[in-house]
Design an enzyme around this catalytic site. Structure first.
Site, PDB file in Angstrom:
ATOM      1  N   ASP A 454      92.528  27.044  -4.765  1.00  0.00           N
ATOM      2  CA  ASP A 454      91.067  27.142  -4.749  1.00  0.00           C
ATOM      3  C   ASP A 454      90.535  26.702  -6.109  1.00  0.00           C
ATOM      4  O   ASP A 454      91.276  26.670  -7.099  1.00  0.00           O
ATOM      5  CB  ASP A 454      90.632  28.600  -4.523  1.00  0.00           C
ATOM      6  N   ASP A 755      91.247  33.632  -1.092  1.00  0.00           N
ATOM      7  CA  ASP A 755      90.605  34.895  -1.443  1.00  0.00           C
ATOM      8  C   ASP A 755      89.795  35.484  -0.294  1.00  0.00           C
ATOM      9  O   ASP A 755      89.517  36.666  -0.264  1.00  0.00           O
ATOM     10  CB  ASP A 755      89.704  34.733  -2.684  1.00  0.00           C
ATOM     11  N   ASP A 759      90.830  32.723   4.953  1.00  0.00           N
ATOM     12  CA  ASP A 759      92.001  32.038   4.378  1.00  0.00           C
ATOM     13  C   ASP A 759      93.308  32.567   4.961  1.00  0.00           C
ATOM     14  O   ASP A 759      94.369  32.001   4.708  1.00  0.00           O
ATOM     15  CB  ASP A 759      92.035  32.220   2.852  1.00  0.00           C
TER      16      ASP A 759
END
Length: 1014
Positions: A454, A755, A759
């Protein structure tokens, strides 16, 4: 060997089927101590039992819930049984007991809830405030704990040290040797009396006890390390209100009456009742087995512990905690099935099985040869019908030697060394801000070839600030005090509209902390916007009081937008939305111009705004667009918020600086052969700017947007995926698709960070799922294999380094142990065949076994990682564990040791001029001493399998130095002072020097071997 291991001892890092796990267990034919060898593997029978019990409980609960709902109409017509408050509850100042609260939530009993005055009535009876929560008075909290219990679940008791001693004694070969020792004691004492006749037997007993206690100590320390890690895994915090203040608190400190704030991805920490919230969807599958999420609201206000928030947000009041909750009751009935065994553990069990079978064959042949030589001698002497006590003891010694060969030959310590190394690495990684949830992840990370990371919070600091805005089509820099002049530069009506949007359309909150200061709660993006609103002179609470929230659609990574509907003071309705700039801008057909007037959004204005967005993004700013719509035709709370027809209020640019050290960490990954890819929901220009700053995006790399990626055909995907370095505006399924292709089509070992709740599929699909400890939701953490506690990309690189260290350390230990195995087997076997006796006795072999097994594992499996590890290519998915380099070192070192021992055995008498009556004992002592020093110096040589300089950093590993020092000390004591028990005799200083030189010569031999290319 490699093909046999791949065929029969190959498991996935995670998600292997029960059939695969069962198959390799059946192939482990020779196991000395099943309790120890399989301690850190999954208990399949317990898992099956637990799964059946879980299914039964889920069915019971599901039926109970359905029956209670179906019977609701019938109960409406019945008279409610009057509830009497128990005296001890009354005496403590409460008006409802734990059992009554439990029955309300567990039974989804609305009738009973209403009889207590609904949610407000329950709060009153719990002496709690729905607004301010519980008072923090210690006396009152103590009373509450006594009446309602604590929010903790029953845990299995920690194993004591003596239990590990008992398990170590379960070793079949040690039990056989113990029996031999007892027989030796009886026969020896009968023949030679006490204490002379007891020496051999007591020597074996002492050796067995030493092996058992050293093994038990090592295993006990491992168990303590795993227990500490388990405690860390259970540290979950939640937002609550106490004394009127919002604060973070451990879920284990929650009590009935506490007000808990839940958002997407949170786990419901206790049974409770819905107080207020919006669009709350709860995933109850962990309890009821139902895959469909449940809508929770004032009509269905029941929240069960252990369930997950799938969408929406709410405020709940805790009613039942700990073992009184449904989750607690379910956990109490389930037995722990344990973690899946790691691929290395299984592979090394295969190696141990192969070598064990070879060792058993050699042991049987050695015993047969020794017995044959004894019988042949007796036949020649004509005494084959007559046996003396000495000959019986000699036969017993042969049997003990054969059994001890099995002890040495079956490398039981191989799979256990993996666990030791993993436990050591996991403990150290905890100090480096990485919490490993699954053992296999630690070693798999060492083989990683690709990291999909990310952007926000991982590559960047997650400390966001609004630094630029475009309000009323006018771009302004907002650095420090300049932002305070913005209200004077835009019309009052626009300022009011902007503040209304910021303070109402938010997942954050401005609260007053205990010091009386403003504190902003929420995600970094929400915090940045709320800070911007406050800097404009806005009042969060006044703005929230002015209008009423009718509906909230929280932000999620699929829609990339958030919306609210407000009822205004004049009775009108207005919708606000915010989100990804290009998505919100596409939903707008009007804009507020520089005069504060609403004008149609023509092509010219759209292009101007798009240029502004691109300029913000090119400067690595995250862009958000804010818009509103007047709902003149009314709005139903059950309807979705409109998706188009908005008026653009403005665009803000949010700065999120790159974390210090990220660029260096990305460079380290590149030198280590690991490809780093950025997968983000941000604008592609923002993503590219950050990726270039981090060193991720190179001239040959591709940056692509999620929608474009989705439209590609399979052939096109195969062509571009290896070149993709940045994926912007990606959805969770885009990330999942990318990971799946990398793993299956390109055979890469992929680590993925995540997070959010969405996901979870990508984290499951990846070889290693990495969840963020600060920004990550509980759902993401539960799906992950490793939790990055500081959300820092540099920590991910540290995890990769430790993973490589574990892999290399186990290889070092395997190389060392297999060398000892080969030499000990061949020396005793060849000696038995050619001379009719074994130079290494049972006691001596037990000591050698301890050097190579427990002590060897401690020394080599706990080497800390070095920077050099990140300068070599990753092993990947197809790497051979026992490499050609290892075989070269094993065979070369074994050949040297065997030749030296054989020369000593054949020519030792003449080399050392041994002519007295004890020459045979002295020679055997020299052989034993030389053999041990060969292993000590080989252990040092094994510190690096390829480099000649093996002393680099040796003093940094105090465990290694301590093990070598202890081995030398005890070897000296055994030879000089324990000869009666160990069949040794004291040596002269020149003889000691010769033994040390023979051992040391193995080091230059090892160095020469490392120059041989393989």
């Amino acid at each position: 060997m490699q093909s046999y291991l791949q065929e029969n001892f190959e498991v996935k890092p995670k998600g292997s089927s029960s059939e695969v796990l069962q198959r390799w267990r059946k192939l482990c034919g020779i196991v000395k101590n099943p309790k120890r060898r399989f301690r850190f593997t999954a208990n399949l029978s317990k898992r099956i039992e637990a799964a059946n019990m879980r299914q039964t409980n889920q069915e019971k609960l599901r039926v109970a819930v359905l029956v209670s709902k179906a019977a609701f109409q019938f109960l409406q017509g019945m008279t409610q049984i009057e509830y009497f408050v128990p005296d001890e509850v009354k005496a403590s100042g409460f008006q409802i007991c734990a059992e009554e609260l439990g029955s309300i939530v567990e039974g989804h009993d609305l009738k009973k809830l209403n009889s207590h005055g609904g949610v407000n009535g329950v709060a009153e009876k719990l002496s709690a405030s729905i607004t301010n929560g519980l008072p923090s008075d210690d006396t009152l909290l103590s009373k509450r704990r006594e009446i309602y219990g604590i929010n903790e679940f029953t845990e299995t008791e920690a194993r004591s040290f003596w239990l590990f001693v008992w398990e170590s004694l379960q070793d079949m070969t040690l039990m056989i040797l113990g029996t031999c020792a007892v027989v030796s004691l009886i026969v020896g004492i009968a023949m030679e009396g006490w204490p002379k006749g007891a020496h051999d037997g007591l020597g074996i007993v002492a050796s067995i006890l030493l092996v058992v206690f050293v093994t038990a100590t090592s295993d006990y320390r491992q168990s303590l390390q795993f227990r500490d890690l388990d405690k860390e895994k259970k540290k979950i915090t939640i937002q609550i209100t106490r004394d009127g203040y919002r604060q973070k608190m451990s879920i284990y400190q929650l009590l009935p009456g506490d007000i808990v704030h839940l958002g997407i991805g949170d786990q419901v920490p206790a049974d409770g009742l819905f107080v207020s919230g919006f669009s709350l969807l709860i995933d109850e599958s962990s309890l009821t087995g139902e895959s469909e999420p449940v809508m929770v609201n004032t009509e269905n206000p029941f929240l069960l512990s252990g369930t997950k928030v799938q969408d929406g947000s709410c405020k709940m009041i805790v009613t039942t905690v700990g073992m009184r909750t449904q989750w607690g009751k379910l956990l109490a009935t389930l037995s722990e099935g344990g973690d899946d065994e790691t691929p290395l553990q299984v592979k090394l069990n295969g190696v141990a099985t192969i070598i064990g079978k070879i060792g058993l064959f050699f042991a049987i042949v050695t015993f047969a040869v020794l017995v044959n030589s004894l019988l042949t001698r007796k036949w020649r002497e004509g005494t084959h019908w007559y046996w003396t006590g000495e000959q019986a003891l000699e036969l017993l010694e042969y049997f003990a030697v054969a059994v001890t060969i099995v002890v040495v030959a079956v490398p039981e310590g191989l799979p256990l060394a993996v666990t030791l190394s993993l436990a050591f690495a996991m403990k150290k990684m905890m100090n480096d801000k990485a919490l490993v949830r699954h053992l296999a992840a630690c070693e798999t990370m060492g083989s990683a070839t690709s990291i999909c990371s990310d952007k926000t919070g991982t590559l960047t600091t997650n400390h966001m600030t609004v630094v630029r805005s475009c309000i009323c089509m006018d771009v302004k820099e907002l650095n420090g005090p300049k932002s305070s002049t913005l209200p004077s530069e835009i019309p009052n009506s626009v300022t009011k509209l902007l503040l209304q949007s910021i303070f109402n359309n938010t997942g954050g909150e401005v609260v007053i902390n205990k010091e009386g200061k403003h504190e902003i709660l929420g995600s970094p993006t929400e915090t940045a916007l709320l800070e911007f609103g406050l800097s404009l002179g806005g009042d969060f609470h006044a703005e929230r009081r002015e209008s009423k929230l009718i509906k909230v659609e929280p932000f999620n990574s699929t829609k990339k937008r958030m919306g609210v509907v407000l009822e205004l003071p004049d009775g009108g309705l207005r919708a606000h939305c915010k989100g990804a700039s290009e998505i919100i801008l596409a939903a707008c057909d009007k804009v507020i111009d520089s005069n504060g007037e609403v004008v149609p959004l023509d092509e010219n204005l759209v292009n101007r705004l798009k240029v502004t967005i691109d300029e913000f993004a090119a400067d690595a700013l995250r862009t958000l667009c804010l818009a509103y719509m007047e709902l003149e035709n009314g709005f139903s709370p059950t309807s979705p918020i409109p998706g188009v027809g908005y008026t653009c209020i403005g665009i803000v640019g949010i700065k999120d600086p790159v974390r210090p050290g990220v660029k260096e960490s990305v460079a380290i990954c590149r030198s280590a052969g690991i490809t780093v890819r950025m997968v983000t929901g941000d604008n592609i220009n923002t993503a590219k700017a950050i990726a270039r700053e981090c060193g991720i995006l190179t001239d040959n790399g591709i940056a692509i947007e999620g929608p474009d990626f989705r439209e590609k055909k399979l052939e096109e995907l195969h062509e571009i995926i290896p070149k993709i370095q940045v994926m912007a505006r990606s959805s969770p399924m885009d990330k999942h698709t990318l990971v799946k292709h990398l793993r299956t089509t390109f055979n890469e070992v992929v680590a993925v960070t995540g997070d959010g709740t969405n996901d979870a599929p990508a984290l499951h699909e990846a070889d290693i799922g990495l969840a963020m400890g600060i920004a990550g939701t509980e759902v993401a953490k539960e799906s992950a294999d490793v939790i990055i506690l500081d959300d820092n990309f540099s920590t991910i690189v540290t995890v990769a380094k430790w993973g490589r260290s574990v892999y290399i350390n186990i290889q070092k230990f395997v190389q060392f142990q297999l060398t000892v195995n080969v030499v000990a087997l061949i020396v005793n076997f060849s000696s038995a065949c050619l001379t009719g006796n074994a130079p290494l006795t049972a006691v001596q072999l037990l000591w050698v076994n301890m050097i190579m097994d427990t002590l060897g594992a401690l020394a080599l499996a706990t080497e800390p990682p070095t920077d050099e590890l990140m300068k070599r290519a990753p092993v990947g998915r197809q790497g051979n564990f026992i490499s050609n380099v290892m075989w070269r070192n094993i065979l070369g070192q074994s050949f040297y040791q065997f030749v030296v021992i054989w020369i000593l055995q054949v020519k030792g008498d003449s080399i050392f001029a041994l002519e007295d009556s004890d020459s045979s004992l002295t020679l055997n002592t020299l052989i034993f001493n030389s053999f041990v020093f060969c292993q000590i110096f080989n252990e040092i040589s094994s510190r690096n399998m390829e480099r000649i300089n093996v002393f680099k950093g040796i003093l940094d590993n105090y465990v290694f130095v301590a093990v070598i020092a202890c081995t030398v000390f005890f070897q000296f004591m055994i030879v000089e002072y324990l000869g009666t028990f160990a069949n040794t005799t004291p040596l002269s200083s020149s003889q000691w020097f010769s033994c040390i030189c023979i051992g040391f010569l193995g080091m230059p031999i090892a160095a020469i071997l490392k120059l041989v290319p393989v």
